[in-house]
Scaffold this active site. Structure first.
Site, PDB file in Angstrom:
ATOM      1  CG  ASP A  36     -19.243   9.706  26.169  1.00  0.00           C
ATOM      2  OD1 ASP A  36     -18.999   8.493  26.177  1.00  0.00           O
ATOM      3  OD2 ASP A  36     -19.905  10.258  27.061  1.00  0.00           O
TER       4      ASP A  36
ATOM      5  CB  CYS B 145      -5.151  30.005  24.317  1.00  0.00           C
ATOM      6  SG  CYS B 145      -5.331  28.835  25.680  1.00  0.00           S
TER       7      CYS B 145
ATOM      8  CG  HIS C  14      -7.962  25.771  27.193  1.00  0.00           C
ATOM      9  ND1 HIS C  14      -6.903  25.915  26.325  1.00  0.00           N
ATOM     10  CD2 HIS C  14      -7.603  24.781  28.068  1.00  0.00           C
ATOM     11  CE1 HIS C  14      -5.942  25.066  26.667  1.00  0.00           C
ATOM     12  NE2 HIS C  14      -6.344  24.366  27.729  1.00  0.00           N
TER      13      HIS C  14
ATOM     14  CB  CYS D 206      -3.677  26.410  23.439  1.00  0.00           C
ATOM     15  SG  CYS D 206      -5.407  25.977  23.124  1.00  0.00           S
TER      16      CYS D 206
ATOM     17  CB  CYS E  57      -8.726  27.260  22.056  1.00  0.00           C
ATOM     18  SG  CYS E  57      -8.418  28.072  23.629  1.00  0.00           S
TER      19      CYS E  57
HETATM   20 ZN   LIG Z   1      -6.584  27.166  24.678  1.00  0.00          ZN
END
Ligand SMILES: [Zn+2]
Length: 381
Positions: A263, A306, A332, A301, A303
């Site tokens: 974590d 992005c 991101h 990427c 996400c």
């Molecule tokens: Zn990203």
């Protein structure tokens, strides 16, 4: 509860499955940190979309604000924050020893004053377990003492003695239904203390074991050493959790040393000052170099930050203090951590983790800025 599915042939990396009351967690896993019942800047829908399996909550912070009465009335922490998947709660020990104003260590816990309003409070094994039972977390952590990494040997020894005694007391407390409890091994970078602490905790039959006292400002080699000194004494059939770690490279290194769970506030914390993390390292998006850079934060990427936005646009948002900029960098960075763990699991399953590890470390450039941000990162946990 923990099923060891595979151990890598060339490293100590492990593929596992941890079953909790709110679902199954595939390991190695990264757990986004939701200290105050919120993973900063991200909502549960976004967390699910990026593949979050489990998040962290914090006993110390939630007990002070909003307080247990509110969480009890809401029907527990899962319902309060509308998160249906597993939650691990930190015991509050770390915060008592790092954040709280005044303190007196007693046999059964610590007297301290709230960092918010100075009101007197007491937290020990009994109280920490009771709060975590009320929060209803899937995994509760034992109440431990985490001394600073440069504490004198005598203090380290006392902390280990208290940690062992308190672990025993935690073990006897009632739990929420289906709640797992993890013990925490302390001992700094002292081999004898680490061994002694681990050997005292293992017979207590916790559901998993954390390596504590890492990521508390120590230099990186000392952190690796603390894990290497502890790991051989932990049972293979229980999950291992390195608390408060780390950078992407540190996580990959520690997976190779047999750690299953991590974590860290790093991905969301540095996002808020405009720093993006990629598989090659971190960079400050506010830099002039990105003014007219119309590429995404990281090529390839998946996400949505992005997919939707360019570096130039995000830089503009950050410069203009627009909330969307901070949110998108948080999306991101968190996605990057979670996807890295998914790729690690796939590599272990396919039997090519050693190669993955070598290639990742070779292409990742550690950032001094990030390493120093990590020093205080645990305060937020
Ligand atoms: Zn990203």
């Amino acid at each position: 509860m923990f099923e060891l599915l595979k151990t890598d042939a060339h490293t100590k990396a492990r593929l596992g499955r941890l079953t909790t009351a709110h679902g199954v967690v595939e390991t190695p896993v990264f757990m986004p940190v939701g200290t105050q019942a919120s993973v900063k800047a991200l909502d549960p829908r976004e967390l699910l979309e990026m593949g979050t399996q489990i998040i962290l909550g914090n006993t110390y912070h939630l007990n002070i604000r909003p307080g247990l009465d509110i969480i009890r009335a809401a029907g527990g922490l899962h319902r309060f924050m509308n998160w249906e998947k597993p939650i691990l709660t930190d015991s509050g020990g770390f915060q008592v020893f790092s954040l709280a104003k005044i303190r007196k260590i007693k046999t059964h816990g610590v007297e301290f004053r709230s960092h918010l309003d100075g009101s007197p409070l007491f937290l020990g094994p009994k109280e920490a377990m009771e709060i975590q039972r009320t929060l209803g977390s899937d995994i509760a952590m034992a109440f431990d003492e985490c001394p600073p990494h440069d504490a004198p040997a005598k203090e380290q020894r006392l902390a280990v003695e208290r940690t062992i005694r308190w672990a025993g007391e935690c073990r006897e407390q009632p739990r929420a239904e289906g709640q797992l409890v993890f013990g925490i091994v302390q001992g700094g970078s002292n081999a004898a203390l680490r061994e002694e602490c681990a050997k005292a905790l293992v017979p207590m039959e916790f559901d998993g074991y954390a390596i504590g006292g890492v990521s508390v400002g120590e230099p990186e080699p000392e952190m690796m050493k603390a894990v290497e000194l502890t790991e051989p004494f932990l049972p293979a059939h229980k999950a291992r959790y390195a608390m408060g770690l780390g950078t992407p490279a540190q996580m990959v290194e520690l997976i190779a040393r047999g750690v299953d769970m991590f974590d860290c506030v790093l991905p969301t914390r540095i996002a808020r000052n405009g720093t993006a993390i990629t598989r090659r390292g971190a960079f400050g998006l506010k830099g002039a170099a990105y003014k007219a850079d119309f590429r995404p934060i990281e090529a390839g990427c998946e996400c949505f930050a992005c997919k939707l936005f360019t570096r130039a646009y995000l830089r503009h948002l950050l410069k203009a203090n627009e909330i969307l900029g901070l949110r998108m960098v948080s999306v991101h960075n968190s996605h990057m951590y979670l996807k890295l763990m998914a790729d690690v699991r796939a590599a272990i399953a396919a039997g090519n983790f050693a190669e993955f590890h070598r290639e990742f470390i070779a292409s990742y450039t550690p950032s001094q800025k990030i390493l120093s941000a990590r020093k205080t990162a645990n305060d937020e946990r």
